[in-house]
Design a protein around this motif. Structure first.
Motif, PDB file in Angstrom:
ATOM      1  N   MET A   1      46.036   6.287 114.758  1.00 23.23           N
ATOM      2  CA  MET A   1      47.268   6.011 114.017  1.00 23.23           C
ATOM      3  C   MET A   1      46.942   5.203 112.750  1.00 23.23           C
ATOM      4  O   MET A   1      46.280   4.185 112.832  1.00 23.23           O
ATOM      5  CB  MET A   1      48.220   5.208 114.910  1.00 23.23           C
ATOM      6  N   ASP A   2      47.352   5.692 111.573  1.00 20.90           N
ATOM      7  CA  ASP A   2      47.030   4.938 110.365  1.00 20.90           C
ATOM      8  C   ASP A   2      48.058   3.828 110.126  1.00 20.90           C
ATOM      9  O   ASP A   2      49.081   3.748 110.807  1.00 20.90           O
ATOM     10  CB  ASP A   2      46.883   5.867 109.151  1.00 20.90           C
TER      11      ASP A   2
ATOM     12  N   SER B   1      43.239  -2.065 120.960  1.00 18.39           N
ATOM     13  CA  SER B   1      42.301  -0.940 121.006  1.00 18.39           C
ATOM     14  C   SER B   1      41.080  -1.159 120.114  1.00 18.39           C
ATOM     15  O   SER B   1      40.241  -0.285 119.989  1.00 18.39           O
ATOM     16  CB  SER B   1      43.030   0.340 120.594  1.00 18.39           C
ATOM     17  N   GLY B   2      40.985  -2.335 119.473  1.00 16.65           N
ATOM     18  CA  GLY B   2      39.822  -2.625 118.633  1.00 16.65           C
ATOM     19  C   GLY B   2      40.233  -2.776 117.180  1.00 16.65           C
ATOM     20  O   GLY B   2      41.421  -2.835 116.863  1.00 16.65           O
ATOM     21  N   PRO B   3      39.237  -2.824 116.263  1.00 13.94           N
ATOM     22  CA  PRO B   3      39.587  -3.005 114.850  1.00 13.94           C
ATOM     23  C   PRO B   3      40.205  -1.743 114.251  1.00 13.94           C
ATOM     24  O   PRO B   3      39.792  -0.631 114.551  1.00 13.94           O
ATOM     25  CB  PRO B   3      38.234  -3.318 114.195  1.00 13.94           C
TER      26      PRO B   3
ATOM     27  N   LEU C   1      42.060  -8.046 107.408  1.00 11.63           N
ATOM     28  CA  LEU C   1      40.821  -7.366 107.033  1.00 11.63           C
ATOM     29  C   LEU C   1      40.407  -6.357 108.097  1.00 11.63           C
ATOM     30  O   LEU C   1      40.092  -5.216 107.784  1.00 11.63           O
ATOM     31  CB  LEU C   1      39.708  -8.405 106.819  1.00 11.63           C
ATOM     32  N   ALA C   2      40.435  -6.787 109.349  1.00 15.91           N
ATOM     33  CA  ALA C   2      39.983  -5.900 110.424  1.00 15.91           C
ATOM     34  C   ALA C   2      41.135  -5.186 111.113  1.00 15.91           C
ATOM     35  O   ALA C   2      40.926  -4.158 111.739  1.00 15.91           O
ATOM     36  CB  ALA C   2      39.205  -6.713 111.457  1.00 15.91           C
ATOM     37  N   ALA C   3      42.352  -5.741 110.997  1.00 20.02           N
ATOM     38  CA  ALA C   3      43.532  -5.178 111.686  1.00 20.02           C
ATOM     39  C   ALA C   3      43.235  -4.966 113.165  1.00 20.02           C
ATOM     40  O   ALA C   3      43.437  -3.889 113.725  1.00 20.02           O
ATOM     41  CB  ALA C   3      43.976  -3.878 111.030  1.00 20.02           C
ATOM     42  N   MET C   4      42.735  -6.008 113.792  1.00 17.13           N
ATOM     43  CA  MET C   4      42.333  -5.946 115.198  1.00 17.13           C
ATOM     44  C   MET C   4      43.571  -5.835 116.088  1.00 17.13           C
ATOM     45  O   MET C   4      44.550  -6.541 115.881  1.00 17.13           O
ATOM     46  CB  MET C   4      41.584  -7.247 115.509  1.00 17.13           C
ATOM     47  N   ASP C   5      43.547  -4.940 117.052  1.00 18.65           N
ATOM     48  CA  ASP C   5      44.569  -4.952 118.095  1.00 18.65           C
ATOM     49  C   ASP C   5      43.894  -4.642 119.427  1.00 18.65           C
ATOM     50  O   ASP C   5      42.663  -4.645 119.508  1.00 18.65           O
ATOM     51  CB  ASP C   5      45.745  -4.020 117.767  1.00 18.65           C
TER      52      ASP C   5
END
Lengths: 289, 169
Positions: A1-2, A182-184, A176-180
């Motif tokens: 998902m973007d 499910s990962g970066p 910067l990484a948009a970590m959630d």
């Protein structure tokens, strides 16, 4: 998902249906103001959705979704006027409520600005090659709000980390990484270590102590404590990559937070971002030694 | 045969009373379980300042009976957040799980849903404490009234059975 899809998900279903199609690619921001039609920013211009005006309850609902119905858990960032949701920064305006002199939240919400981050591969290849050739001097990325400083920093980190340099990233706002879970959400390269949700000063110390970085990277030096952290890190034998709000070096020199950093010649290079229309130009300049 | 029939009628009336009492007892137990669940939620928020989905998930694992059912139902509803407000999700979970509570008790729980997650932590904790205190008061009242109600219901139901037996025989 973007990131655009993630941003769209935040919007009420009725608006999404009213749009009948996805927001155009390249959308930079979604602007929601109470009593006005919602709009999106593309190529520096705002265009309105053809739907009913925004109601405060809808803004509250968006914030509720963005915080997972946990305004208390987002209080620290909310007190600075923004929220982070899976790498998306949501700017908040309204009537602030105070507790012991500090902003504890918002009684009423009047506007939201949902900023959509993008990964733009290749935009900094030339600058990164020059930096690598020069031994990666301490570099400051300079641009006005919305010019793409975070995007440029992210890309520089990726290219440098892929070249084998160990980069410790203090990603205070998780942009910067948009970590959630499910990962970066963004690739920050092969050799990067990302610390999210931590104050820059604390984060830098943690990375220096625990991760043995060759370069420390952070977004937007805005507070005196951020500048202090950079000054501290300078004497630790690591390179620094950071970004700053300004139209150019002259403007930057007028800002008290940067004065000391520039006087002490902490940065030896700057990457200037210039924007004309929808185009951005990246110019790497050496700062006088 | 008649005596047996009379006995069955009395026993029937008596068992009706026992069923009514069992309902009252299970309401008391449900109130206690909900109170326990609220205490766990309070602790999760107060000690860990956890985001609500995490606090709900952690408390659900340790809660009992109806408290656990309510939190699991809420957890399942979280994916609808945004389409529905948290208060709506909470109200749905309360109406689906807290069937043994009286309407005033459900209303009080529903009111809590309007404060949770929306305000600063201190306001949420206050709302949790207030709801818990209300339910505790209701439970104490129900517990104190229970012995008298037991005598009343058993007496009334046995008497109703006996009356029916006399009437029919």
């Amino acid at each position: 998902m973007d990131q655009l899809q993630i941003a769209e998900e935040l919007l009420p279903a009725a608006w999404r249906q009213a749009c009948e199609q996805r927001l155009p690619l390249g959308t930079e921001e979604i602007r929601l103001r109470c009593g006005k039609a919602p709009s999106y920013l593309i190529g520096g211009k705002e265009q309105s959705f053809r739907t009913s005006p925004v109601e405060e309850e809808q803004l509250q609902r968006i914030l509720e979704k963005a915080t997972g119905a946990s305004m208390h858990a987002a209080a620290a960032s909310l007190s600075q006027g923004y929220l982070s949701y899976r790498g998306i920064r949501i700017g908040v305006c309204g009537s602030a409520s105070l507790q012991n002199g500090a902003i504890s939240g918002f009684r009423r919400i009047s506007s939201l600005a949902i900023r959509i981050p993008r990964a733009c591969r290749g935009i900094c290849d030339e600058a990164a090659a020059r930096l690598l050739r020069d031994g990666v001097p301490n570099t400051l990325i300079i641009g006005r709000p919305g010019d793409g400083k975070t995007t440029a920093l992210r890309e520089l980190i990726r290219v440098l980390a892929d070249s084998g340099l160990r980069i410790g990233v203090v990603d205070e706002r998780n942009e910067l990484a948009a970590m959630d879970a499910s990962g970066p959400g963004f690739d920050l390269g092969r050799c990067s270590d990302v610390l999210t949700g931590v104050d820059k000063r604390v984060g830098m110390t943690m990375l220096l102590r625990g991760m043995n970085p060759q370069i420390l990277a952070m977004d937007e030096i805005t507070r005196p404590s951020d500048a202090e952290a950079v000054l501290q890190a300078r004497g630790c034998g690591v390179g620094i990559l950071a970004s700053a709000h300004a139209a150019g070096m002259e403007e930057l020199r007028q800002r008290p937070v940067y004065r000391q950093l520039l006087e002490q010649k902490v940065f030896s290079a700057c990457l200037l971002i210039r924007r004309s229309g929808g185009e951005r130009r990246y110019t790497l300049e050496r700062l006088g030694s | 045969m008649r005596a047996l029939g009379a006995l069955l009628l009395v026993a029937g009336g008596f068992s009706f009373g026992i069923c009514a009492l069992r309902e009252k007892r299970s309401r008391i137990a449900a109130l206690r379980q909900i109170e326990g669940m609220l205490a766990l939620l309070c602790a999760e928020l107060e000690l860990h300042e956890a985001p609500l989905p995490e606090a709900v998930s952690n408390a659900a694992r340790r809660a009992d009976g109806m408290g656990r059912a309510l939190l699991y139902e809420l957890e399942a509803q979280f994916s609808r957040l945004g389409e529905a407000s948290f208060a709506q999700l909470w109200t749905t979970a309360v109406s689906r799980t807290c069937v043994q509570l009286l309407p005033q008790e459900r209303d009080e729980l529903n009111r809590l849903g309007h404060s949770l997650g929306r305000y600063e932590l201190s306001a949420q904790l206050l709302a949790l404490h207030a709801c818990r205190a209300f339910l505790e008061e209701r439970r104490n009242g129900a517990e104190q009234a229970f012995p008298a109600e037991r005598r009343l219901w058993l007496g009334l139901s046995a008497a109703a059975g006996a009356f029916l037996a006399i009437l029919l025989l």
